[in-house]
Design a protein around this motif. Structure first.
Motif, short mmCIF file in Angstrom:
data_model
loop_
_atom_site.label_atom_id
_atom_site.label_comp_id
_atom_site.label_asym_id
_atom_site.label_seq_id
_atom_site.Cartn_x
_atom_site.Cartn_y
_atom_site.Cartn_z
N ASN A 1 53.54 -53.04 -54.22
CA ASN A 1 53.84 -53.48 -55.58
C ASN A 1 55.29 -53.18 -55.95
O ASN A 1 55.93 -53.96 -56.67
CB ASN A 1 52.89 -52.82 -56.58
CG ASN A 1 51.48 -53.33 -56.45
OD1 ASN A 1 51.23 -54.43 -55.95
ND2 ASN A 1 50.51 -52.52 -56.87
N TYR A 2 55.79 -52.06 -55.45
CA TYR A 2 57.20 -51.71 -55.71
C TYR A 2 58.12 -52.79 -55.13
O TYR A 2 59.09 -53.22 -55.79
CB TYR A 2 57.53 -50.35 -55.11
CG TYR A 2 58.98 -49.97 -55.29
CD1 TYR A 2 59.43 -49.38 -56.46
CD2 TYR A 2 59.92 -50.25 -54.28
CE1 TYR A 2 60.76 -49.06 -56.64
CE2 TYR A 2 61.25 -49.93 -54.45
CZ TYR A 2 61.66 -49.34 -55.63
OH TYR A 2 62.99 -49.03 -55.79
N ILE A 3 57.85 -53.21 -53.91
CA ILE A 3 58.66 -54.27 -53.30
C ILE A 3 58.57 -55.55 -54.11
O ILE A 3 59.58 -56.19 -54.40
CB ILE A 3 58.20 -54.50 -51.84
CG1 ILE A 3 58.59 -53.30 -50.96
CG2 ILE A 3 58.78 -55.80 -51.28
CD1 ILE A 3 58.06 -53.37 -49.54
N ARG A 4 57.36 -55.94 -54.50
CA ARG A 4 57.16 -57.16 -55.28
C ARG A 4 57.90 -57.11 -56.61
O ARG A 4 58.50 -58.11 -57.05
CB ARG A 4 55.67 -57.36 -55.53
CG ARG A 4 55.32 -58.61 -56.33
CD ARG A 4 53.93 -58.48 -56.91
NE ARG A 4 53.86 -57.36 -57.85
CZ ARG A 4 52.74 -56.74 -58.20
NH1 ARG A 4 51.59 -57.11 -57.68
NH2 ARG A 4 52.78 -55.74 -59.07
N ASP A 5 57.90 -55.94 -57.25
CA ASP A 5 58.47 -55.81 -58.59
C ASP A 5 59.95 -55.45 -58.59
O ASP A 5 60.58 -55.40 -59.65
CB ASP A 5 57.72 -54.72 -59.37
CG ASP A 5 56.25 -55.08 -59.60
OD1 ASP A 5 55.92 -56.27 -59.52
OD2 ASP A 5 55.46 -54.16 -59.85
N ASN A 6 60.53 -55.22 -57.42
CA ASN A 6 61.92 -54.76 -57.35
C ASN A 6 62.91 -55.69 -58.04
O ASN A 6 63.78 -55.22 -58.78
CB ASN A 6 62.30 -54.54 -55.88
CG ASN A 6 63.51 -53.65 -55.71
OD1 ASN A 6 64.15 -53.64 -54.66
ND2 ASN A 6 63.86 -52.86 -56.71
#
Length: 229
Positions: free
Chosen positions: A206-211
């Motif tokens: 999710n961190y990658i997606r939301d970066n």
């Protein structure tokens, strides 16, 4: 070895695993100690050489030293302490504060941000995808203006250290040629972290997606891949 996160979108389902304390572990020592296990999902970040200017790094250092002082730890060294050098009660929070501060400054997009150019981002994305399903299995990656995050799991017989060198060398050569430039493009030593649990796996996915949203970058301006989407 614990297994989780089975992707059904590929011809052969991919299963990503977490760090196993009882399995063989490779420890590499450069500027920082790095742990590696084949068959375990690993979060990797590499960044352009100009992504963290000296004054930005100094500000990050000052913030961390201030936090340490507030928690009763005096740090007079130029080098920040490792988490395992701190009292047990502070280790997890220290790691979070240190890593969060670094990522926030990285997301400020310092430097030339060459990877904002679609053709440069594509070179990196193509390099990451080239041996996907052969040497390693990708779960996700994102090419930001001055850095790259990915989650990959390496197959037996292939190492993170050699593959990282290959990704960086190949993409730097192509980008420098395209941009009519010379010299180092990437910071030499990527950051990597063996994923400890399913919860952490999904947090980092999710961190990658939301970066992009967290960094104020439009999703249309970056290269993004997620095996589950």
């Amino acid at each position: 070895m614990p297994r989780f996160s089975e992707s059904l979108t590929m011809p052969e389902p991919r299963k990503f695993g977490a760090f196993d304390r009882d399995a063989d572990l490779e420890v590499r020592q450069r500027d920082l100690p790095r742990w590696f296990q084949a068959g375990v999902a690993i979060f990797i970040t590499f960044r352009t050489i100009d992504s963290m200017p000296r004054d930005v790094v100094s500000g990050w250092h000052a913030d961390i030293k201030r936090w340490l002082k507030e928690n009763g730890i005096q740090c007079d060294s130029e080098r920040l302490p490792e988490a395992n050098a701190l009292p047990m009660r502070l280790r997890n929070e220290y790691s979070k504060v240190r890593d969060r501060g670094w990522q926030e400054r990285l997301d400020e997009c310092h430097g030339e941000c060459v990877l904002k150019r679609t053709e440069c981002a594509k070179i990196v994305a193509d390099a990451l995808r080239h041996f996907d399903g052969d040497r390693y299995d990708l779960a996700s990656f994102i090419v930001m203006p001055n850095h790259v995050h990915l989650i990959a799991q390496f197959r037996r017989g292939f190492s993170l250290s050699r593959q990282s060198e290959s990704w960086l060398r190949f993409s730097a050569t192509r980008i420098n040629r395209l941009s009519n430039r010379a010299g180092a493009f990437w910071q030499a030593e990527p950051f990597d972290h063996l994923i400890r649990s399913e919860a952490q796996f999904w947090y980092l996915m999710n961190y990658i997606r939301d970066n992009p949203g967290n960094a104020g970058v439009k999703m249309d301006d970056i290269a993004y891949y997620n095996v589950f989407e």
